[in-house]
Design a protein around this motif. Structure first.
Motif, PDB file in Angstrom:
ATOM      1  N   SER A   1       0.614  -1.442   0.197  1.00 24.37           N
ATOM      2  CA  SER A   1      -0.162   0.158  -0.167  1.00 24.37           C
ATOM      3  C   SER A   1       0.561   1.202  -0.054  1.00 24.37           C
ATOM      4  CB  SER A   1      -1.045   0.204   0.984  1.00 24.37           C
ATOM      5  OG  SER A   1      -0.005  -0.204   2.444  1.00 24.37           O
ATOM      6  N   SER A   2       2.016   1.073   0.317  1.00 25.26           N
ATOM      7  CA  SER A   2       3.314   2.346   0.089  1.00 25.26           C
ATOM      8  C   SER A   2       4.741   2.118   0.383  1.00 25.26           C
ATOM      9  CB  SER A   2       2.889   3.499   0.925  1.00 25.26           C
ATOM     10  OG  SER A   2       2.868   2.709   2.519  1.00 25.26           O
ATOM     11  N   GLY A   3       5.291   2.988  -0.123  1.00 25.27           N
ATOM     12  CA  GLY A   3       7.069   2.045  -0.126  1.00 25.27           C
ATOM     13  C   GLY A   3       7.183   1.444  -1.344  1.00 25.27           C
ATOM     14  N   ILE A   4       8.692   0.307  -1.155  1.00 26.04           N
ATOM     15  CA  ILE A   4       9.468  -0.177  -2.220  1.00 26.04           C
ATOM     16  C   ILE A   4       9.919  -0.677  -1.646  1.00 26.04           C
ATOM     17  CG2 ILE A   4      11.070  -0.289  -4.183  1.00 26.04           C
ATOM     18  CD1 ILE A   4      10.954   2.787  -4.122  1.00 26.04           C
ATOM     19  N   PHE A   5      10.057  -1.925  -1.834  1.00 28.38           N
ATOM     20  CA  PHE A   5      10.497  -3.441  -1.485  1.00 28.38           C
ATOM     21  C   PHE A   5      11.854  -4.019  -2.401  1.00 28.38           C
ATOM     22  CE2 PHE A   5       6.732  -3.272   1.092  1.00 28.38           C
ATOM     23  CZ  PHE A   5       7.132  -4.039   2.858  1.00 28.38           C
ATOM     24  N   ARG A   6      13.095  -4.654  -2.143  1.00 25.71           N
ATOM     25  CA  ARG A   6      13.521  -5.104  -2.726  1.00 25.71           C
ATOM     26  C   ARG A   6      13.801  -6.356  -2.846  1.00 25.71           C
ATOM     27  NH1 ARG A   6      17.749  -1.683  -0.856  1.00 25.71           N
ATOM     28  NH2 ARG A   6      18.334  -3.220   0.856  1.00 25.71           N
TER      29      ARG A   6
ATOM     30  N   GLY B   1      14.910  -8.296  -8.499  1.00 25.69           N
ATOM     31  CA  GLY B   1      13.244  -7.099  -8.866  1.00 25.69           C
ATOM     32  C   GLY B   1      13.071  -6.136  -7.440  1.00 25.69           C
ATOM     33  N   TYR B   2      12.161  -5.438  -7.775  1.00 27.54           N
ATOM     34  CA  TYR B   2      11.335  -4.747  -6.722  1.00 27.54           C
ATOM     35  C   TYR B   2       9.675  -5.146  -6.595  1.00 27.54           C
ATOM     36  CZ  TYR B   2      15.860  -1.984  -6.409  1.00 27.54           C
ATOM     37  OH  TYR B   2      17.740  -1.870  -5.685  1.00 27.54           O
TER      38      TYR B   2
ATOM     39  N   GLN C   1      13.486  -6.868   1.093  1.00 28.86           N
ATOM     40  CA  GLN C   1      13.937  -5.859   2.558  1.00 28.86           C
ATOM     41  C   GLN C   1      12.776  -4.940   1.787  1.00 28.86           C
ATOM     42  OE1 GLN C   1      17.853  -5.870   2.684  1.00 28.86           O
ATOM     43  NE2 GLN C   1      17.855  -4.824   4.625  1.00 28.86           N
ATOM     44  N   ALA C   2      12.834  -4.312   2.382  1.00 32.35           N
ATOM     45  CA  ALA C   2      12.573  -2.378   2.913  1.00 32.35           C
ATOM     46  C   ALA C   2      12.933  -1.887   2.135  1.00 32.35           C
ATOM     47  CB  ALA C   2      11.420  -1.948   3.620  1.00 32.35           C
ATOM     48  N   SER C   3      13.601  -1.375   0.965  1.00 29.19           N
ATOM     49  CA  SER C   3      14.019   0.415   0.164  1.00 29.19           C
ATOM     50  C   SER C   3      14.027   1.567   1.315  1.00 29.19           C
ATOM     51  CB  SER C   3      14.177   0.074  -1.107  1.00 29.19           C
ATOM     52  OG  SER C   3      14.495  -1.089  -1.558  1.00 29.19           O
ATOM     53  N   THR C   4      12.529   1.548   1.638  1.00 28.78           N
ATOM     54  CA  THR C   4      12.019   2.943   1.999  1.00 28.78           C
ATOM     55  C   THR C   4      10.692   2.159   3.441  1.00 28.78           C
ATOM     56  OG1 THR C   4       9.740   2.914   0.461  1.00 28.78           O
ATOM     57  CG2 THR C   4      11.914   4.004  -0.125  1.00 28.78           C
ATOM     58  N   ALA C   5      10.939   3.581   3.362  1.00 33.08           N
ATOM     59  CA  ALA C   5       9.310   2.514   4.709  1.00 33.08           C
ATOM     60  C   ALA C   5       7.895   2.304   4.072  1.00 33.08           C
ATOM     61  CB  ALA C   5       8.709   4.354   5.777  1.00 33.08           C
ATOM     62  N   CYS C   6       7.197   1.553   4.465  1.00 29.95           N
ATOM     63  CA  CYS C   6       6.374   0.291   3.587  1.00 29.95           C
ATOM     64  C   CYS C   6       5.591   0.440   4.755  1.00 29.95           C
ATOM     65  CB  CYS C   6       7.372  -1.067   2.975  1.00 29.95           C
ATOM     66  SG  CYS C   6       8.066  -0.781   2.266  1.00 29.95           S
ATOM     67  N   GLU C   7       4.416  -0.526   4.384  1.00 32.68           N
ATOM     68  CA  GLU C   7       2.966  -0.872   4.211  1.00 32.68           C
ATOM     69  C   GLU C   7       2.996  -1.982   3.824  1.00 32.68           C
ATOM     70  OE1 GLU C   7       0.350   1.327   6.950  1.00 32.68           O
ATOM     71  OE2 GLU C   7      -1.266   1.464   4.471  1.00 32.68           O
ATOM     72  N   VAL C   8       1.912  -2.598   3.961  1.00 36.47           N
ATOM     73  CA  VAL C   8       1.821  -3.906   3.717  1.00 36.47           C
ATOM     74  C   VAL C   8       0.702  -4.830   4.341  1.00 36.47           C
ATOM     75  CG1 VAL C   8       3.518  -5.556   4.280  1.00 36.47           C
ATOM     76  CG2 VAL C   8       2.923  -5.600   1.772  1.00 36.47           C
ATOM     77  N   TYR C   9       0.071  -5.564   3.222  1.00 37.21           N
ATOM     78  CA  TYR C   9      -1.460  -5.959   3.210  1.00 37.21           C
ATOM     79  C   TYR C   9      -1.244  -7.442   3.520  1.00 37.21           C
ATOM     80  CZ  TYR C   9      -4.236  -2.060   4.587  1.00 37.21           C
ATOM     81  OH  TYR C   9      -4.880  -0.758   5.190  1.00 37.21           O
ATOM     82  N   LEU C  10      -0.845  -8.665   4.649  1.00 40.19           N
ATOM     83  CA  LEU C  10      -0.627 -10.405   3.913  1.00 40.19           C
ATOM     84  C   LEU C  10      -1.289 -11.072   3.880  1.00 40.19           C
ATOM     85  CD1 LEU C  10       2.715  -9.367   6.204  1.00 40.19           C
ATOM     86  CD2 LEU C  10       2.746  -9.858   4.227  1.00 40.19           C
ATOM     87  N   LEU C  11      -1.282 -11.664   2.759  1.00 41.66           N
ATOM     88  CA  LEU C  11      -2.131 -13.438   3.044  1.00 41.66           C
ATOM     89  C   LEU C  11      -1.585 -14.192   3.532  1.00 41.66           C
ATOM     90  CD1 LEU C  11      -5.024 -12.317  -0.206  1.00 41.66           C
ATOM     91  CD2 LEU C  11      -5.276 -12.438   3.200  1.00 41.66           C
TER      92      LEU C  11
ATOM     93  N   LYS D   1      14.807   9.068  -7.284  1.00 39.86           N
ATOM     94  CA  LYS D   1      14.197   9.642  -6.014  1.00 39.86           C
ATOM     95  C   LYS D   1      13.709   9.241  -5.372  1.00 39.86           C
ATOM     96  CE  LYS D   1      11.834  12.810  -9.278  1.00 39.86           C
ATOM     97  NZ  LYS D   1      10.605  13.502  -9.187  1.00 39.86           N
ATOM     98  N   HIS D   2      14.315   7.614  -5.151  1.00 38.17           N
ATOM     99  CA  HIS D   2      14.048   6.749  -4.074  1.00 38.17           C
ATOM    100  C   HIS D   2      14.957   5.828  -4.194  1.00 38.17           C
ATOM    101  CE1 HIS D   2       9.326   8.138  -4.295  1.00 38.17           C
ATOM    102  NE2 HIS D   2       9.733   7.963  -5.730  1.00 38.17           N
ATOM    103  N   LEU D   3      15.954   4.589  -4.655  1.00 42.69           N
ATOM    104  CA  LEU D   3      16.714   4.707  -4.429  1.00 42.69           C
ATOM    105  C   LEU D   3      18.105   5.168  -4.956  1.00 42.69           C
ATOM    106  CD1 LEU D   3      15.347   1.471  -6.635  1.00 42.69           C
ATOM    107  CD2 LEU D   3      15.216   1.595  -4.111  1.00 42.69           C
ATOM    108  N   SER D   4      19.622   4.352  -4.417  1.00 37.54           N
ATOM    109  CA  SER D   4      20.862   5.257  -4.997  1.00 37.54           C
ATOM    110  C   SER D   4      21.101   4.852  -5.982  1.00 37.54           C
ATOM    111  CB  SER D   4      21.710   4.331  -3.439  1.00 37.54           C
ATOM    112  OG  SER D   4      21.743   3.395  -3.940  1.00 37.54           O
ATOM    113  N   LEU D   5      22.079   4.804  -6.389  1.00 38.97           N
ATOM    114  CA  LEU D   5      22.624   4.507  -7.625  1.00 38.97           C
ATOM    115  C   LEU D   5      23.371   3.207  -7.646  1.00 38.97           C
ATOM    116  CD1 LEU D   5      24.382   8.037  -9.622  1.00 38.97           C
ATOM    117  CD2 LEU D   5      22.438   6.371  -9.621  1.00 38.97           C
ATOM    118  N   LYS D   6      24.016   3.549  -5.640  1.00 43.36           N
ATOM    119  CA  LYS D   6      24.521   1.704  -6.939  1.00 43.36           C
ATOM    120  C   LYS D   6      23.315   0.855  -6.702  1.00 43.36           C
ATOM    121  CE  LYS D   6      27.452  -0.779  -2.279  1.00 43.36           C
ATOM    122  NZ  LYS D   6      27.989  -0.594  -1.368  1.00 43.36           N
TER     123      LYS D   6
END
Length: 222
Positions: free
Chosen positions: A50-55, A69-70, A94-104, A162-167
Motif C-alpha cells: 500500500s506504500s513504499g518500495i520492497f527490494r 527485483g522490486y 527487504q524494505a528499501s523505504t518505509a513500507c506498509e503491506v497487507y499480508l494474506l 528519487k527513491h534508490l541510490s545509484l549503487k
C-alpha cells in the motif's frame, strides 16, 4: 511510478484480488531496511504493497548480493515460486523505504483462485505475465548493453532515482557504480547538447543535410 511486476504493460484487472488483501489481510508496517522475509525462511504469505518500495535480493555462496527485483505501491510482493511449492524462500524481501503491506496466507490466496472461472483466469494471467517479465529481463541481460538496460529501466520507472541510490540501481542492472555514473554523464551531456541546439537560432537556418550531421554528432560519445 510504473510497477515491475504483474500489472506492468498489461490490462489485467486485479481489483478483486486487491480488495481481498485490503479487507482480510493483516496490515504490517516496516521501517527502511526491515525484512519482510529472509532468504531460506519458510514462506507462507503474499503481500499487497500500500506504500513504499520492497527490494528482492539473493545472497550467493560467496556472500554476494544480487538484486533481482522490486515491488512498488499497488504491487504484490512475495517469492512466488517458493510460495506455491511450499519451500523456503530463495530471496530476501527487504524494505528499501518505509513500507506498509497487507499480508494474506497462501491458503487464502488459493481459495480465492478457486472462487470461479474469472479468478482462475486471473491467476493464470498473472503467472503468464510473471514468466514474460522474467523472460524479458533474461533477454536484456544477454542481448542489451548496460546503457540499453539503464535506458529501459528509466523508461519504465522514471522516478526510480528519487527513491534508490545509484549503487542499488547499478546492482539491479548487473553493473558497477562507476559504469552507471559514466552512462549517466554521457546521457546528461547529450541532453545538454540537444537542448542547446533546440534553443538556438542556428538550427533554423540548417538544411536537411546539415541537420543530419548535427543529429549524428549528438549520438556520438563525448
Amino acid at each position: 511510478m510504473n510497477p515491475f511486476n504483474v500489472k506492468d504493460n498489461t490490462t489485467i484487472d486485479t481489483g478483486k484480488l486487491e480488495k481481498i488483501f485490503l479487507e482480510e489481510g493483516i496490515c504490517k508496517k516496516l521501517k527502511k531496511n526491515d525484512y519482510l522475509i529472509r532468504q531460506n525462511e519458510k514462506n507462507s504469505q503474499i503481500g499487497f504493497v500500500s506504500s513504499g518500495i520492497f527490494r528482492l535480493s539473493h545472497i550467493d555462496g560467496n556472500a554476494n548480493e544480487w538484486i533481482v527485483g522490486y515491488s512498488f505501491k499497488d504491487d504484490f510482493v512475495c517469492d512466488y515460486p517458493s510460495l506455491m511449492s511450499k519451500t523456503n524462500s530463495t530471496v530476501n524481501i527487504q524494505a528499501s523505504t518505509a513500507c506498509e503491506v497487507y499480508l494474506l496466507t497462501s491458503d487464502r490466496l488459493n481459495q480465492f483462485w478457486e472462487t470461479d472461472m474469472d479468478t482462475q483466469r486471473l491467476g493464470r494471467q498473472i503467472a503468464e505475465n510473471m514468466f514474460a517479465e522474467i523472460y524479458r529481463r533474461l533477454l536484456g541481460f544477454y542481448c542489451d548493453t548496460p546503457e540499453q538496460r539503464y535506458q529501459a529501466l528509466m523508461k519504465r520507472c522514471p522516478d526510480l532515482q528519487k527513491h534508490l541510490s545509484l549503487k542499488e540501481i547499478a546492482q539491479f542492472l548487473g553493473i558497477t557504480s562507476e559504469t552507471l555514473s559514466r552512462i549517466r554523464r554521457k546521457q546528461l551531456f547529450n541532453q545538454s547538447k540537444l537542448a542547446d541546439f533546440q534553443n538556438s537560432d542556428f538550427n533554423k537556418s540548417l538544411d536537411f543535410g546539415q541537420c543530419f550531421l548535427v543529429v549524428y554528432a549528438l549520438i556520438l560519445p563525448p
